[in-house]
Design an enzyme around this catalytic site. Structure first.
Site, PDB file in Angstrom:
ATOM      1  N   GLY A  12       0.004   8.713  -2.256  1.00 34.84           N
ATOM      2  CA  GLY A  12      -0.183   9.651  -3.364  1.00 34.84           C
ATOM      3  C   GLY A  12      -1.650   9.811  -3.742  1.00 34.84           C
ATOM      4  NE  ARG A  86       1.283   0.380 -14.348  1.00 32.64           N
ATOM      5  CZ  ARG A  86       1.133   0.544 -15.652  1.00 32.64           C
ATOM      6  NH1 ARG A  86       1.853  -0.183 -16.501  1.00 32.64           N
ATOM      7  NH2 ARG A  86       0.269   1.420 -16.133  1.00 32.64           N
ATOM      8  CG  ASP A 155     -10.049   2.335 -16.743  1.00 37.86           C
ATOM      9  OD1 ASP A 155      -8.877   2.729 -16.856  1.00 37.86           O
ATOM     10  OD2 ASP A 155     -10.356   1.317 -16.090  1.00 37.86           O
ATOM     11  CG  HIS A 184      -7.939  -0.482 -13.809  1.00 37.34           C
ATOM     12  ND1 HIS A 184      -8.137   0.690 -14.511  1.00 37.34           N
ATOM     13  CD2 HIS A 184      -6.838  -0.263 -13.044  1.00 37.34           C
ATOM     14  CE1 HIS A 184      -7.219   1.567 -14.173  1.00 37.34           C
ATOM     15  NE2 HIS A 184      -6.407   1.019 -13.288  1.00 37.34           N
ATOM     16  CG  MET A 235      -6.643   6.587  -8.536  1.00 34.78           C
ATOM     17  SD  MET A 235      -7.819   5.742  -9.608  1.00 34.78           S
ATOM     18  CE  MET A 235      -9.213   5.527  -8.514  1.00 34.78           C
TER      19      MET A 235
HETATM   20  P1  NAD Z   1       1.644   5.327  -2.734  1.00 31.98           P
HETATM   21  O1  NAD Z   1       2.836   4.481  -2.543  1.00 31.98           O
HETATM   22  O2  NAD Z   1       1.837   6.792  -2.954  1.00 31.98           O
HETATM   23  O3  NAD Z   1       0.657   5.171  -1.501  1.00 31.98           O
HETATM   24  C1  NAD Z   1       0.299   3.932  -0.989  1.00 31.98           C
HETATM   25  C2  NAD Z   1       0.054   4.081   0.484  1.00 31.98           C
HETATM   26  O4  NAD Z   1      -0.333   2.805   0.988  1.00 31.98           O
HETATM   27  C3  NAD Z   1       1.308   4.511   1.283  1.00 31.98           C
HETATM   28  O5  NAD Z   1       1.010   5.640   2.080  1.00 31.98           O
HETATM   29  C4  NAD Z   1       1.627   3.295   2.143  1.00 31.98           C
HETATM   30  O6  NAD Z   1       2.166   3.618   3.414  1.00 31.98           O
HETATM   31  C5  NAD Z   1       0.241   2.678   2.274  1.00 31.98           C
HETATM   32  N1  NAD Z   1       0.257   1.276   2.664  1.00 31.98           N
HETATM   33  C6  NAD Z   1       1.096   0.275   2.290  1.00 31.98           C
HETATM   34  N2  NAD Z   1       0.764  -0.873   2.913  1.00 31.98           N
HETATM   35  C7  NAD Z   1      -0.298  -0.593   3.700  1.00 31.98           C
HETATM   36  C8  NAD Z   1      -1.089  -1.349   4.585  1.00 31.98           C
HETATM   37  N3  NAD Z   1      -0.851  -2.637   4.797  1.00 31.98           N
HETATM   38  N4  NAD Z   1      -2.108  -0.744   5.213  1.00 31.98           N
HETATM   39  C9  NAD Z   1      -2.368   0.570   5.007  1.00 31.98           C
HETATM   40  N5  NAD Z   1      -1.647   1.348   4.188  1.00 31.98           N
HETATM   41  C10 NAD Z   1      -0.627   0.767   3.544  1.00 31.98           C
HETATM   42  O7  NAD Z   1       0.812   4.696  -3.957  1.00 31.98           O
HETATM   43  P2  NAD Z   1      -0.399   5.364  -4.780  1.00 31.98           P
HETATM   44  O8  NAD Z   1       0.162   6.109  -5.928  1.00 31.98           O
HETATM   45  O9  NAD Z   1      -1.303   6.051  -3.841  1.00 31.98           O
HETATM   46  O10 NAD Z   1      -1.100   4.050  -5.382  1.00 31.98           O
HETATM   47  C11 NAD Z   1      -1.731   3.128  -4.533  1.00 31.98           C
HETATM   48  C12 NAD Z   1      -2.287   1.962  -5.338  1.00 31.98           C
HETATM   49  O11 NAD Z   1      -3.337   2.411  -6.213  1.00 31.98           O
HETATM   50  C13 NAD Z   1      -1.275   1.278  -6.246  1.00 31.98           C
HETATM   51  O12 NAD Z   1      -1.429  -0.115  -6.165  1.00 31.98           O
HETATM   52  C14 NAD Z   1      -1.639   1.765  -7.634  1.00 31.98           C
HETATM   53  O13 NAD Z   1      -1.264   0.876  -8.651  1.00 31.98           O
HETATM   54  C15 NAD Z   1      -3.138   1.852  -7.509  1.00 31.98           C
HETATM   55  N6  NAD Z   1      -3.819   2.682  -8.506  1.00 31.98           N
HETATM   56  C16 NAD Z   1      -5.025   2.250  -8.951  1.00 31.98           C
HETATM   57  C17 NAD Z   1      -5.731   3.014  -9.870  1.00 31.98           C
HETATM   58  C18 NAD Z   1      -7.080   2.549 -10.360  1.00 31.98           C
HETATM   59  O14 NAD Z   1      -7.558   3.078 -11.368  1.00 31.98           O
HETATM   60  N7  NAD Z   1      -7.749   1.629  -9.704  1.00 31.98           N
HETATM   61  C19 NAD Z   1      -5.186   4.215 -10.344  1.00 31.98           C
HETATM   62  C20 NAD Z   1      -3.966   4.625  -9.856  1.00 31.98           C
HETATM   63  C21 NAD Z   1      -3.270   3.841  -8.941  1.00 31.98           C
HETATM   64  C1  LMR Z   2      -3.860   3.880 -13.845  1.00 31.30           C
HETATM   65  O1  LMR Z   2      -4.647   3.427 -14.677  1.00 31.30           O
HETATM   66  O2  LMR Z   2      -3.366   5.016 -13.952  1.00 31.30           O
HETATM   67  C2  LMR Z   2      -3.522   3.067 -12.626  1.00 31.30           C
HETATM   68  O3  LMR Z   2      -4.016   1.776 -12.731  1.00 31.30           O
HETATM   69  C3  LMR Z   2      -2.085   3.103 -12.257  1.00 31.30           C
HETATM   70  C4  LMR Z   2      -1.197   2.390 -13.231  1.00 31.30           C
HETATM   71  O4  LMR Z   2      -0.411   1.548 -12.787  1.00 31.30           O
HETATM   72  O5  LMR Z   2      -1.238   2.686 -14.426  1.00 31.30           O
END
Ligand code: NAD
Ligand code: LMR
Length: 340
Positions: A12, A86, A155, A184, A235
């Site tokens: 995503g 989440r 943030d 975070h 994000m």
């Molecule tokens: P998602 O499930 O849509 O995408 C995650 C991707 O990771 C999938 O395509 C999956 O196939 C891939 N994946 C899983 N294991 C893997 C591996 N070993 N090697 C390579 N790819 C792998 O999730 P998302 O919505 O894109 O979120 C991803 C992460 O980012 C989550 O942990 C989420 O909490 C985090 N996130 C962080 C922030 C931030 O501010 N830092 C903000 C939003 C989300």
């Molecule tokens: C955010 O701040 O949106 C991310 O860390 C994803 C989450 O789990 O809230």
């Protein structure tokens, strides 16, 4: 000539982030790695008429390391949004069980194949995944604290948006007027408003509401998506904002940000960071601070206590944040120490 690798590129966040990276004309190679659909995303993006050559890499099975190694060879920047997001009712810490080992294994491969790359960690819980990455790199003897970043830019983006809404200000003009420090997740996130004439003053209720929205903005999206994940598009924008800043410095661009974006970093590895940790942060050593980048790494940081105005209210928020961070950092370090 900048090569960027995205690990988790089909997710995503990964897809829109890869799109934004493809639009950056300083990027010459874009390597997209994922355990699913990386080749499809790469084929799609490769038709966009910008210079970056896009290649997709997918492992054949769980044992196959060659795809990741190929994606990482010669890379300058590795952005990692791999892992699970989440669902309603979960905290970011609930993701630890799955995401900790994903980050450990991906970062170990970065350490072996591209030890000089800058690493941007997006996967949650950032408060622990960055200490995990640091500990893995330490074990391999290749840890460069100036090149490991927990991406906390969302943030700041939220803080600018929410404060802009409350003060009727164009949020774009608030970049650099609010620094978000700490960690975070929830109350480890601490927005510092650098009030001046151009930033309106908030009354008590609005200030409290503002802090709460910045700290718990992630929950708003998780709730609204109702089981379909967490923030992805905002994000991708935020992750790209930080990656673009880094790529600019690798491409000889000027670095003239007065108060740059923050990132969650290992302070003792940066000049003046150990002092900040000991003097003001009770020894907490991973903390998000505004980082000044040069040639793809941290050249200095803005010490909030010495360079910004920290109010008594904000000091109380920092005290709360420090308590939450300590356990998350220890959990990450212990996880790696207990791993083979
Ligand atoms: P998602 O499930 O849509 O995408 C995650 C991707 O990771 C999938 O395509 C999956 O196939 C891939 N994946 C899983 N294991 C893997 C591996 N070993 N090697 C390579 N790819 C792998 O999730 P998302 O919505 O894109 O979120 C991803 C992460 O980012 C989550 O942990 C989420 O909490 C985090 N996130 C962080 C922030 C931030 O501010 N830092 C903000 C939003 C989300
Ligand atoms: C955010 O701040 O949106 C991310 O860390 C994803 C989450 O789990 O809230």
């Amino acid at each position: 000539m900048v090569k960027v690798t995205v690990a988790g590129a089909a997710g995503g966040i990964g897809q829109p982030l890869s799109l934004l990276l493809k639009l950056n004309t300083n990027v010459t190679q874009l390597a997209l790695f994922d355990i699913v659909n990386a080749k499809g995303v790469a084929a799609d993006l490769s038709h966009i008429n910008t210079p970056a050559v896009v290649t997709g890499y997918q492992p054949q099975d769980k044992q196959d390391r060659t795809a990741l190694i190929e994606a990482l060879k010669g890379t300058d920047v590795v952005v990692i949004p791999a892992g699970v997001p989440r669902k309603p009712g979960m905290t970011r810490a609930d993701l630890f069980n799955i995401n900790a080992s994903i980050i450990r294994d991906l970062v170990a491969e970065v350490g072996r194949t591209a030890p000089n790359a800058a690493i941007l960690i997006i996967s949650n819980p950032v408060n622990s995944t960055v200490p995990i990455a640091a500990q893995v790199l330490k074990k391999l003897g290749v840890f460069n604290p100036k090149k490991l970043f927990g991406v906390t830019t969302l943030d700041s983006v939220r803080a600018e948006t929410f404060l802009g809404g409350l003060t009727n200000t164009n949020p774009k003009q608030l970049k650099g007027k609010i620094s978000v420090i700490g960690g975070h997740s929830g109350d480890t996130i601490v927005p510092l408003i650098n009030f001046d004439q151009s930033v309106g003053i908030l009354n008590d209720a609005d200030y409290k509401g503002f802090v709460h929205r910045v700290q718990f903005g992630g929950d708003e999206v998780v709730k609204a998506k109702n089981g379909a994940g967490s923030a992805t598009l905002s994000m991708a924008y935020a992750g790209y904002r930080f990656a673009e800043y880094l790529i600019d410095t690798l491409s000889g661009g000027p670095n003239n940000y007065k108060v740059p974006d923050s990132a969650y970093v290992y302070l003792p590895g940066i000049a003046g960071g150990e002092e900040l940790s000991k003097k003001y942060l009770n020894g907490v050593d991973f903390f998000s601070v505004p980082v000044v980048l040069s040639q793809g790494e941290i050249s200095s940081f803005v010490n909030p206590f010495e360079k910004l105005t920290v109010t008594d209210e904000e000091k109380k928020l920092i005290d709360v944040a420090l308590k939450g961070l300590k356990g998350s950092i220890e959990q990450g370090v212990e996880f790696v120490n207990a791993s083979k």
